[in-house]
Scaffold this motif. Structure first.
Motif: not given
Ligand SMILES: C[S@@+](CC[C@H](N)C(=O)[O-])C[C@H]1O[C@@H](n2cnc3c(N)ncnc32)[C@H](O)[C@@H]1O
Length: 297
Positions: A10-12, A219-221, A248-252, A266-268
């Motif tokens: 969901g959206n954080s 794409r998650t960088a 993103g990919s769940g690293t944290t 949270y991941e949208v």
């Molecule tokens: C730069 S990436 C994070 C990468 C992460 N640190 C990792 O190691 O994989 C940013 C992520 O935030 C998600 N995102 C963007 N806006 C969001 C929001 N409002 N709420 C939740 N997730 C969001 C994107 O879909 C993307 O996967």
């Protein structure tokens, strides 16, 4: 140690699942404003940004670009406001962000995301702390906004300094956290002298994460696990809770598990769930419970 990990799809910008003052640390890397790969993510989450991009295609004005830049930061700021609410007094927020460069109407310029986020977080009430520069490996200086000199040789004055550092901005809510004398969990979480000397220096240089073949994960960088590991160990105690509002990919989550912290991510983008479960599965042991919550928006 028994730990709990919640992955909320969901959206954080709103975190109704979290009570005020319930999280000790936030570690995250948001989408970077004005970096083209994130344009669509911002546009999708904000109709105003979509409209501004449409206008830009027709008019191409610098003023519209400035409005897009501000709107993107306004979008992120909703998450920083929620983070402030859910952090405990003395809790720390760590934001990994890079600046962006873009040419608008033939004019090359930098968009200093780190300074915009700092201003916004200070307005919210956070105190800025000394930050870290993450030096990324690169050998290519910039010419006309591209990552190479492209034959300009050694002639002044049209080349640019390469953006080869990202920022890890550090903020605190309120005053220093207090602990009882000789608090066991705190002492069990101590780092070594060598770790302290390296982690608390301003420049961190290690290689970026290996790029995988998987498009979704690229794409998650994803940031290097070493970044999350250092921040979690520097600014939280075993058994505490770490929040990542842009998982993103769940690293944290993975690194929190490895370091005996609870986590909330949270991941949208629901398409990332298999990437997150794969990344965290190898580190999930009998003591860590993972809950996946799909929010009905
Ligand atoms: C730069 S990436 C994070 C990468 C992460 N640190 C990792 O190691 O994989 C940013 C992520 O935030 C998600 N995102 C963007 N806006 C969001 C929001 N409002 N709420 C939740 N997730 C969001 C994107 O879909 C993307 O996967």
């Amino acid at each position: 140690m028994h730990t709990q990990h919640r992955i909320i799809l969901g959206n954080s910008q709103q975190m109704p699942e979290l009570a005020n003052g319930s999280v000790q640390l936030m570690v995250t890397s948001p989408p970077y404003p004005m970096i083209a790969m994130w344009d669509e993510v911002f546009a999708k989450s904000d109709p105003e940004i979509t409209e501004l991009f449409k206008k830009l295609n027709v008019e191409g004005e610098e003023e519209i670009v400035r409005q897009i830049y501000s709107a993107m930061h306004e979008n992120l700021s909703k998450v920083w406001v929620e983070t402030y609410r859910v952090l405990v007094d003395g809790g720390i927020a760590c934001i990994n962000i890079g600046d962006a460069t873009r040419s608008i109407n033939g004019k090359f310029q930098v968009f200093a995301n780190h300074s915009r986020i700092t201003e916004i977080c200070e307005k919210i009430g956070f105190s800025s702390l000394p930050y870290v520069l993450w030096k990324k490996p690169t050998t290519k200086p910039m010419y006309k906004g591209k990552g190479a000199f492209l034959g300009s040789g050694f002639l002044p004055p049209n080349a640019y300094v390469t953006l080869d550092c990202e920022f890890i901005l550090l903020f605190r809510k309120g005053k220093l956290r207090k602990f009882p004398p000789h608090d066991k969990e705190r002492y069990d979480s101590a780092f070594t002298k060598a770790q302290r000397d390296e982690w608390f220096s301003q420049i961190w240089a290690f290689n970026g994460t290996r790029q995988t073949a998987n498009e979704l994960e690229r794409r998650t960088a994803a940031y290097p696990e070493e970044i999350a590991e250092r921040l979690i160990r520097m600014f939280s105690v075993k058994g505490e809770t770490v929040l990542d509002p842009f998982l993103g990919s769940g690293t944290t989550t993975k690194v929190a598990m490895q370091n005996e912290r609870n986590s909330i991510g949270y991941e949208v983008d629901e398409k990332l769930l298999p990437v997150i479960t794969k990344k965290t599965a190898s580190h999930k042991d009998k003591d860590s419970v993972v809950e996946i919550i799909t929010r009905k928006e």
